[in-house]
Write a protein that holds these residues in place. Structure first.
Motif, PDB file in Angstrom:
ATOM      1  N   LEU A 134      38.288 -73.660 -40.105  1.00  0.00           N
ATOM      2  CA  LEU A 134      38.678 -74.291 -41.365  1.00  0.00           C
ATOM      3  C   LEU A 134      39.618 -75.478 -41.160  1.00  0.00           C
ATOM      4  O   LEU A 134      39.775 -76.313 -42.045  1.00  0.00           O
ATOM      5  CB  LEU A 134      39.343 -73.237 -42.270  1.00  0.00           C
ATOM      6  N   GLU A 137      38.648 -79.094 -41.996  1.00  0.00           N
ATOM      7  CA  GLU A 137      38.366 -79.329 -43.409  1.00  0.00           C
ATOM      8  C   GLU A 137      39.629 -79.412 -44.269  1.00  0.00           C
ATOM      9  O   GLU A 137      39.585 -79.976 -45.357  1.00  0.00           O
ATOM     10  CB  GLU A 137      37.453 -78.224 -43.948  1.00  0.00           C
ATOM     11  N   VAL A 138      40.740 -78.839 -43.774  1.00  0.00           N
ATOM     12  CA  VAL A 138      41.934 -78.763 -44.641  1.00  0.00           C
ATOM     13  C   VAL A 138      43.189 -79.373 -44.026  1.00  0.00           C
ATOM     14  O   VAL A 138      44.223 -79.441 -44.690  1.00  0.00           O
ATOM     15  CB  VAL A 138      42.226 -77.295 -45.041  1.00  0.00           C
ATOM     16  N   LEU A 149      39.767 -74.784 -53.166  1.00  0.00           N
ATOM     17  CA  LEU A 149      38.791 -74.649 -52.087  1.00  0.00           C
ATOM     18  C   LEU A 149      37.486 -74.079 -52.624  1.00  0.00           C
ATOM     19  O   LEU A 149      37.457 -73.395 -53.649  1.00  0.00           O
ATOM     20  CB  LEU A 149      39.343 -73.725 -50.998  1.00  0.00           C
ATOM     21  N   GLN A 153      35.227 -71.665 -48.196  1.00  0.00           N
ATOM     22  CA  GLN A 153      36.527 -72.046 -47.643  1.00  0.00           C
ATOM     23  C   GLN A 153      37.600 -71.019 -47.987  1.00  0.00           C
ATOM     24  O   GLN A 153      38.454 -70.706 -47.156  1.00  0.00           O
ATOM     25  CB  GLN A 153      36.926 -73.422 -48.163  1.00  0.00           C
ATOM     26  N   ARG A 156      37.183 -68.138 -45.607  1.00  0.00           N
ATOM     27  CA  ARG A 156      37.695 -68.458 -44.270  1.00  0.00           C
ATOM     28  C   ARG A 156      39.218 -68.575 -44.277  1.00  0.00           C
ATOM     29  O   ARG A 156      39.882 -68.254 -43.280  1.00  0.00           O
ATOM     30  CB  ARG A 156      37.037 -69.739 -43.753  1.00  0.00           C
ATOM     31  N   SER A 183      27.817 -71.595 -45.652  1.00  0.00           N
ATOM     32  CA  SER A 183      29.125 -70.969 -45.469  1.00  0.00           C
ATOM     33  C   SER A 183      29.004 -69.661 -44.700  1.00  0.00           C
ATOM     34  O   SER A 183      29.835 -69.338 -43.851  1.00  0.00           O
ATOM     35  CB  SER A 183      29.777 -70.711 -46.832  1.00  0.00           C
TER      36      SER A 183
END
Length: 252
Positions: A134, A137-138, A149, A153, A156, A183
């Motif tokens: 993750l 992505e963040v 999210l 997400q 995760r 996902s």
């Protein structure tokens, strides 16, 4: 090799007398993905909850037999239950981010565990988010709300939140049931990396997923363990006719 978790002749009964588990015995070795699969109401989630004593929250229930974690009975008098739940982390089917930012979610458990070193906390946060696939992505929006999210997400994030506490065992109860195929694939790929370091016990959302991710598996039916084996045996050449009927779709 000593099992990471053992169930020995476990019986579990709810307050209404319904018997959820019947003489369950399992040895789960370290650093593998051990899958519990079977139809609904077969006792899978009940067994997961016994491993870290979330069953304590169910009034009037009763257990016989023993659950051993690294050789110690988890129901023994004097067991530190909060520490047990830190060492045996659990992620549920429905992702449940805490109110606040992504960063708040990741540091909450660390602060509760008494980790005051801010540098160490940040190292744990980054490592856990990377382990849960993750981080990329963040990483540039850690201060954004966790509720913003996507579903995948969020799931995760919940996995990463558990990993930040560096548990010995990670329990996943149907963690991809509400996720889209992409996902789901990302979570499964993460699991194959995580088993190098953690013992993972998982209830999958399908027989197909069980066959994809498992190292070893146990088929459960009506509160009993019917068959245990490695992935090639239990999904390729099951010994029990009930297991074969289930994995081939003839019932369930």
């Amino acid at each position: 090799m000593q099992p990471a978790l053992q169930a020995e002749h476990v019986y579990y009964t709810y307050s209404d007398g319904a018997e959820a588990l019947k003489d369950v015995s399992l040895d789960i070795a370290p650093r593998q993905i051990f899958v519990l699969f079977g139809p609904a109401r077969s006792g899978k989630t009940t067994l997961l909850r016994l491993f870290n004593r979330l069953s304590d929250l169910i009034e009037g229930s009763a257990i016989r037999g023993s659950i051993r974690f690294n050789g110690q009975d988890v129901f023994e008098h004097g067991v530190n239950v909060p520490d047990l739940r830190r060492r045996i982390g659990m992620v549920f089917a429905v992702p449940s981010p805490l109110p606040g930012s992504i960063h708040d979610n990741m540091t909450y458990g660390l602060k509760m565990a008494g980790i005051r070193d801010a540098v160490l906390r940040e190292e744990r946060v980054e490592r856990a988010l990377k382990q849960a696939a993750l981080w990329d992505e963040v990483k540039d929006r850690l201060d954004n709300s966790a509720f913003a999210l996507s579903g995948g997400q969020k799931q995760r994030l919940c996995i990463a939140r558990s990993l930040a506490l560096e548990p010995d065992v990670l329990i996943l109860d149907n963690p991809t049931s509400g996720l889209d195929p992409l996902s789901t694939s990302m979570v499964e790929e993460s699991l194959h990396e995580l088993k190098q370091r953690y013992t993972i016990i998982m209830v999958p959302h399908s027989v197909q997923q069980a066959a994809r991710v498992a190292t070893h598996a146990a088929f459960m039916l009506d509160g009993e363990v019917i068959e245990v084996g490695d992935v090639s045996q239990i999904f390729g050449k099951p010994h029990d006719q009930r297991t074969e009927d289930y994995v081939t779709g003839r019932f369930g």
